[in-house]
Design an enzyme around this catalytic site. Structure first.
Site, mmCIF file in Angstrom:
data_model
loop_
_atom_site.group_PDB
_atom_site.id
_atom_site.type_symbol
_atom_site.label_atom_id
_atom_site.label_comp_id
_atom_site.label_asym_id
_atom_site.label_seq_id
_atom_site.Cartn_x
_atom_site.Cartn_y
_atom_site.Cartn_z
ATOM 1 N N PRO A 1 0.831 -1.235 -0.040
ATOM 2 C CA PRO A 1 0.061 0.080 -0.077
ATOM 3 C C PRO A 1 0.698 1.283 -0.044
ATOM 4 C CG PRO A 1 -0.779 -1.924 1.548
ATOM 5 C CD PRO A 1 0.688 -1.969 1.149
ATOM 6 N N LEU B 1 13.059 -1.274 1.339
ATOM 7 C CA LEU B 1 14.642 -1.474 0.557
ATOM 8 C C LEU B 1 14.989 -2.800 -0.004
ATOM 9 C CD1 LEU B 1 16.821 0.930 2.778
ATOM 10 C CD2 LEU B 1 15.337 1.613 0.643
ATOM 11 N N CYS C 1 0.174 5.510 0.058
ATOM 12 C CA CYS C 1 -0.656 6.730 -0.086
ATOM 13 C C CYS C 1 -0.327 7.499 -1.283
ATOM 14 C CB CYS C 1 -0.619 7.350 1.323
ATOM 15 S SG CYS C 1 -1.465 6.377 2.452
ATOM 16 N N TYR D 1 -0.909 4.295 13.067
ATOM 17 C CA TYR D 1 -2.333 4.766 12.915
ATOM 18 C C TYR D 1 -3.028 3.903 13.787
ATOM 19 C CZ TYR D 1 -0.579 6.561 8.571
ATOM 20 O OH TYR D 1 0.180 7.554 7.940
ATOM 21 N N ALA E 1 -3.705 3.125 1.975
ATOM 22 C CA ALA E 1 -4.686 3.096 3.086
ATOM 23 C C ALA E 1 -5.911 3.779 3.056
ATOM 24 C CB ALA E 1 -3.855 4.075 4.277
#
Length: 361
Positions: free
Chosen positions: A25, A304, A27, A185, A61
């Site tokens: 995911p 990475l 954003c 979150y 998200a």
């Protein structure tokens, strides 16, 4: 010659991914009408990864309520209009042979913030389209406004929001549901003792701090049924003394599996600012490895991972079952096709429109 493990199929419940190179995911902060409805940007962004050969493509998200958005420009899955817009994107992902996943999220105290490239920083004021954030405790993230502490009715409402978002996600055609319990979150905020100072049944002991996540998992599984794959993304460490760590992550992953989760997407950090993170190729892989073997669960690794042979070694060594790509696949949406070439794999899912660009055998 045997096929590299990276390009073997992988199944979770009734869902089979064609390979183990998956899109994490990411954003995009690109909903310009502030209505949570994904746009053509999201179609092209996510569709490009499916076209590029990824096995699983997970959305950014995606908020389960308007108050759960990270920024006013975030996507949501709390309205039928959003569901219908996602359905179009899911259909394209499927048309390219990839599996479609959605990350269900509530930002908690990190909600109502300016998107990264805005000149402002911190919390968007209510006078400019922002809102009051909620959290397990009235403790602000550095530089953000103090959130309101959730009461029991508010917590019950969060669980109901995740369940309703699940129904819309299934109706939109998503195959995989991922609960965002990482990166500071809301679900992560409840898990960590650094952000959860509650003294009721949702705070204190590990069992209490994990209670909301487990209630959400149970509600989501009940709504999704038995066929859908349910992932949980964890930050395996807060990189801070006295915070959430890999041992707690492994314990809760076992509880989450028993509650109905299937697979665990292991990342790190995001709860507090000012931490020192030892960035290096594959720096988060040891956390995935620890959780996998401490809890006997299936996991993906992220962080990475930039080369095909690096990704293959992570899987063949048994440290993870799949790898998630983020920045590397943003730079090259056709990373899986290129990786197959580098590893000597002949794929049958090159887009026909691109066959003239395929490398010679």
């Amino acid at each position: 010659m045997s096929i590299p493990t990276l390009f073997t199929p992988y199944s979770v419940r009734s869902v089979t991914m064609r390979n183990r190179l998956w899109v994490a995911p990411m954003c995009e902060y690109s909903v310009e009408k502030h209505d949570g409805v994904p746009t053509d940007w999201h179609l092209v962004h996510l569709g490009g990864f499916a076209k590029g050969g990824a096995g699983l493509v997970i959305t950014e998200a995606t908020a389960v309520s308007a108050e759960g958005r990270i920024s006013p420009e975030d996507t949501g899955i709390y309205s039928d209009e959003q569901r219908d817009a996602w359905s179009r994107i899911v259909a394209f992902i499927h048309s390219q042979g990839a599996v479609a996943g959605i990350q269900l999220s509530h930002a908690g105290r990190k909600a109502s913030t300016w998107r990264p490239w805005a000149p402002e920083r911190g919390t968007v004021p209510q006078s400019e389209g922002g809102w009051l954030a909620v959290a397990p405790s009235a403790v602000a993230f550095t530089g953000y406004a103090v959130p309101a502490e959730l009461d029991r009715a508010g917590i019950d409402g969060i669980v109901a929001d995740f369940a309703a978002a699940t129904r819309r996600s299934i109706d939109a055609g998503f195959d995989v549901l991922e609960l965002h319990a990482a990166h500071g979150y809301l679900l992560h905020q409840f898990l960590s003792p650094l952000s959860n100072l509650r003294t009721d049944e949702y705070g204190g002991s590990l069992e209490n701090r994990a209670r909301l996540l487990l209630e959400v998992i149970a509600a989501v599984r009940a709504e999704a049924g038995e066929a859908a794959a349910l992932f949980v993304r964890f930050s395996a460490t807060d990189w801070a003394d006295g915070g959430w760590d890999q041992e707690q992550t492994a314990t809760v992953a076992g509880w989450a599996r028993d509650a109905g989760a299937d697979f665990f997407d292991i990342s790190t950090g995001g709860l507090v600012s000012g931490t020192t993170i030892p960035l290096a190729p594959g720096y988060q892989v040891p956390f995935a490895d620890f959780v996998k073997h401490a809890s006997s669960v299936e996991v993906s690794a992220v962080g990475l991972i930039t080369e095909a042979r690096q990704a293959e070694e992570i899987i063949t060594s048994g440290r993870a079952d799949a790898v998630m790509l983020a920045r590397a696949i943003m730079r090259d949406p056709h990373f899986p096709l290129r990786a197959a070439h580098e590893l000597g794999v002949e794929l049958d899912y090159w887009p026909a429109q691109y066959l003239r660009a395929k490398w010679p055998a």
